[in-house]
Motif scaffolding. Structure first.
Motif, mmCIF file in Angstrom:
data_model
loop_
_atom_site.group_PDB
_atom_site.id
_atom_site.type_symbol
_atom_site.label_atom_id
_atom_site.label_comp_id
_atom_site.label_asym_id
_atom_site.label_seq_id
_atom_site.Cartn_x
_atom_site.Cartn_y
_atom_site.Cartn_z
ATOM 1 N N THR A 1 55.759 58.423 25.521
ATOM 2 C CA THR A 1 54.796 57.387 25.164
ATOM 3 C C THR A 1 55.523 56.327 24.344
ATOM 4 O OG1 THR A 1 52.967 58.960 25.142
ATOM 5 C CG2 THR A 1 52.605 56.856 24.041
ATOM 6 N N VAL A 2 55.443 55.081 24.795
ATOM 7 C CA VAL A 2 56.169 53.984 24.145
ATOM 8 C C VAL A 2 55.257 52.775 23.989
ATOM 9 C CG1 VAL A 2 58.397 54.699 25.106
ATOM 10 C CG2 VAL A 2 56.994 53.049 26.362
ATOM 11 N N THR A 3 55.720 51.817 23.222
ATOM 12 C CA THR A 3 55.045 50.530 23.080
ATOM 13 C C THR A 3 56.095 49.435 23.185
ATOM 14 O OG1 THR A 3 53.409 51.503 21.594
ATOM 15 C CG2 THR A 3 53.553 49.123 21.615
ATOM 16 N N LEU A 4 55.811 48.416 23.978
ATOM 17 C CA LEU A 4 56.731 47.286 24.081
ATOM 18 C C LEU A 4 56.574 46.435 22.830
ATOM 19 C CD1 LEU A 4 56.275 46.175 27.813
ATOM 20 C CD2 LEU A 4 57.619 48.068 26.867
ATOM 21 N N LYS A 5 57.670 46.203 22.109
ATOM 22 C CA LYS A 5 57.619 45.441 20.867
ATOM 23 C C LYS A 5 57.379 43.945 21.140
ATOM 24 C CE LYS A 5 60.857 48.564 18.507
ATOM 25 N NZ LYS A 5 62.161 48.656 17.809
ATOM 26 N N ASP B 1 66.229 49.127 22.852
ATOM 27 C CA ASP B 1 65.760 49.140 21.469
ATOM 28 C C ASP B 1 64.585 48.198 21.204
ATOM 29 O OD1 ASP B 1 67.118 46.767 21.720
ATOM 30 O OD2 ASP B 1 68.555 47.156 20.107
ATOM 31 N N ASN B 2 64.166 47.434 22.200
ATOM 32 C CA ASN B 2 62.948 46.633 22.054
ATOM 33 C C ASN B 2 61.719 47.402 22.544
ATOM 34 O OD1 ASN B 2 63.753 46.523 24.712
ATOM 35 N ND2 ASN B 2 63.546 44.302 24.930
ATOM 36 N N VAL B 3 61.929 48.682 22.863
ATOM 37 C CA VAL B 3 60.848 49.593 23.243
ATOM 38 C C VAL B 3 60.680 50.609 22.117
ATOM 39 C CG1 VAL B 3 60.066 51.323 24.907
ATOM 40 C CG2 VAL B 3 61.336 49.318 25.708
ATOM 41 N N GLN B 4 59.516 50.627 21.516
ATOM 42 C CA GLN B 4 59.239 51.579 20.436
ATOM 43 C C GLN B 4 58.876 52.940 21.016
ATOM 44 O OE1 GLN B 4 56.521 50.407 17.164
ATOM 45 N NE2 GLN B 4 55.380 52.289 17.628
ATOM 46 N N ILE B 5 59.613 53.973 20.613
ATOM 47 C CA ILE B 5 59.324 55.332 21.081
ATOM 48 C C ILE B 5 58.274 55.942 20.168
ATOM 49 C CG2 ILE B 5 60.276 57.626 21.500
ATOM 50 C CD1 ILE B 5 63.003 56.236 21.937
ATOM 51 N N PHE C 1 58.533 44.788 36.385
ATOM 52 C CA PHE C 1 57.126 44.511 36.118
ATOM 53 C C PHE C 1 57.020 43.355 35.118
ATOM 54 C CE2 PHE C 1 57.508 48.906 37.374
ATOM 55 C CZ PHE C 1 56.446 49.096 38.260
ATOM 56 N N PRO C 2 56.344 42.279 35.493
ATOM 57 C CA PRO C 2 56.183 41.161 34.555
ATOM 58 C C PRO C 2 55.452 41.620 33.289
ATOM 59 C CG PRO C 2 55.529 40.529 36.789
ATOM 60 C CD PRO C 2 55.717 42.014 36.797
ATOM 61 N N VAL C 3 55.884 41.093 32.142
ATOM 62 C CA VAL C 3 55.238 41.386 30.868
ATOM 63 C C VAL C 3 54.309 40.223 30.521
ATOM 64 C CG1 VAL C 3 55.583 41.830 28.404
ATOM 65 C CG2 VAL C 3 57.180 42.786 30.094
ATOM 66 N N GLY D 1 52.512 45.728 22.849
ATOM 67 C CA GLY D 1 51.657 46.268 21.801
ATOM 68 C C GLY D 1 50.670 47.319 22.242
ATOM 69 N N LYS D 2 50.732 47.712 23.499
ATOM 70 C CA LYS D 2 49.808 48.712 24.028
ATOM 71 C C LYS D 2 50.595 49.956 24.444
ATOM 72 C CE LYS D 2 46.497 49.452 27.799
ATOM 73 N NZ LYS D 2 45.886 48.860 29.018
ATOM 74 N N PRO D 3 50.172 51.150 24.031
ATOM 75 C CA PRO D 3 50.907 52.364 24.415
ATOM 76 C C PRO D 3 51.007 52.511 25.934
ATOM 77 C CG PRO D 3 49.369 52.857 22.652
ATOM 78 C CD PRO D 3 49.051 51.455 23.117
ATOM 79 N N VAL D 4 52.182 52.926 26.374
ATOM 80 C CA VAL D 4 52.459 53.148 27.794
ATOM 81 C C VAL D 4 52.975 54.571 27.958
ATOM 82 C CG1 VAL D 4 53.863 52.463 29.772
ATOM 83 C CG2 VAL D 4 53.002 50.716 28.194
ATOM 84 N N ASN D 5 52.368 55.328 28.866
ATOM 85 C CA ASN D 5 52.762 56.711 29.125
ATOM 86 C C ASN D 5 53.596 56.797 30.398
ATOM 87 O OD1 ASN D 5 51.235 57.812 26.913
ATOM 88 N ND2 ASN D 5 49.375 57.566 28.154
#
Length: 355
Positions: A351-355, A326-330, A203-205, A53-57
């Motif tokens: 820039t993506v967000t992990l769903k 597809d579990n990564v929101q672009i 990387f652990p989520v 839920g947090k943007p990742v660059n």
């Protein structure tokens, strides 16, 4: 007199042959022969996990070993030179690449063509310089894909090479591995060519049993096509396996291919003997993946001659991008226009967000 000349000539020929045999033997003995899978050392300390839920660059950039800036051409792409940048120029290019990376505010960085100790970049340790871009609470991993004691071609020769791909991360991986890709070249060419690989970090989520699997890559460039095809198939298989586990997957880098779902009509082939990119058929990736590039700016330029922005017939390419599960929101993907000032590639920021 004639007999003496023939004798001297014969001795010279024998000497040359013996030297050639000795050199080939030395290359064979010292050839870089990595295992199919090797553990990669991770340096630095960072937060232990990434969050949903947090943007990742994520930024990917082929830095062209600091030697392929706007004034450069390269013999493999139709140019003339191996090295057309001075030592001071390489140092300046790497320093500017470092500053540009800092300005992009990334969480992860995938770099390709990073020299650790090569003749073509005057022995400058680019790996260490680029580590210092993010000195606090970051981790660093480096996987070699080009290690040859002396590459004897062209003239003047490439010489000694130690180079690879490097991942910088603001999180702590649980594991980092170098995975060998198929090699399309046979002996003796294979002795002095790249041994391309994937640099895979896990990387652990946070608050999850899943992982974010980050894959840094630089696929084949100068094969007849079979190398890129085999390497892409291995990449797709790995990504599919990780997605089946429920993991998040992001693969990025220099594919040396255009994605079939990307419209590259703005950058047509200019013809002649210019290097042309391959085509990655995105259906090969299977269900559950998205391949993305930003076509508003080319990601790479031809090295048949120095760069001239006013040249309307210059060859550009779209070969740098990302494939994500597809579990990564672009959220966004953007090619950063650097004017090819420091390398023949532009960086691409995802820039993506992990769903």
């Amino acid at each position: 007199m004639v007999r003496t000349i023939v004798k001297v000539f014969g001795i010279l020929i024998v000497g040359i042959l013996l030297s050639a045999v000795t050199f080939i033997g030395w290359l064979s003995i010292t050839e870089f022969k990595p295992a199919d899978t090797e553990t990669v050392k991770v340096e630095g300390t960072a937060p232990a996990s990434v969050a949903k839920g947090k943007p990742v660059n994520v930024v990917t950039w082929n830095i062209g070993y600091g030697g392929l800036s706007k004034e450069a051409d390269f013999f493999m792409d139709g140019g003339k030179n191996v090295t057309s940048v001075t030592k001071e120029g390489v140092q300046s290019n790497v320093d500017n690449i470092k500053r540009t990376l800092q300005s992009l505010n990334p969480d992860f960085v995938f770099l390709q063509e990073v020299d650790a100790n090569s003749t073509r970049s005057y022995g400058i340790d680019e790996e260490k310089i680029l580590q210092s871009a993010f000195p606090h609470n970051w981790t660093y991993a480096f996987a070699r894909n080009f290690q040859v004691g002396f590459v004897p071609y062209p003239l003047p020769p490439i010489g000694h090479v130690e180079s690879g791909i490097q991942t910088l991360a603001s999180a702590q991986p649980s594991k980092a591995e170098r995975i060998q890709l198929p090699i399309p070249f046979t002996w003796p060419v294979s002795m002095s060519n790249l041994k391309r690989c994937l640099l895979v970090e896990r990387f652990p989520v946070k608050d999850s049993n899943t992982e974010l699997v980050m894959i840094n890559l630089h696929l084949e460039a100068y094969d007849e096509g079979e190398g890129k095809t085999a390497q892409t198939a291995q990449l797709a298989k790995l990504m599919q396996q990780e997605r089946a586990k429920g993991n998040y997957v992001i693969a990025g880098g220099d594919f040396n291919q255009t994605f079939s779902n990307v419209d590259t009509s703005a950058y047509p082939a200019q013809g002649g003997k210019l290097w042309q990119a391959g085509m990655l058929d995105t259906s090969q990736l299977g269900e559950g993946f998205n391949a993305v590039m930003d076509t508003t700016t080319p990601t790479c330029r031809s090295l048949d001659r120095p760069y001239n922005a006013a040249d309307k017939n210059f060859q550009f390419y779209m070969i740098d991008g990302f494939i994500v599960s597809d579990n990564v929101q672009i959220n966004t993907v953007k090619t950063i226009d650097t004017g090819f000032e420091y390398t023949d590639h532009n960086p691409v920021k995802l820039t993506v967000t992990l769903k």
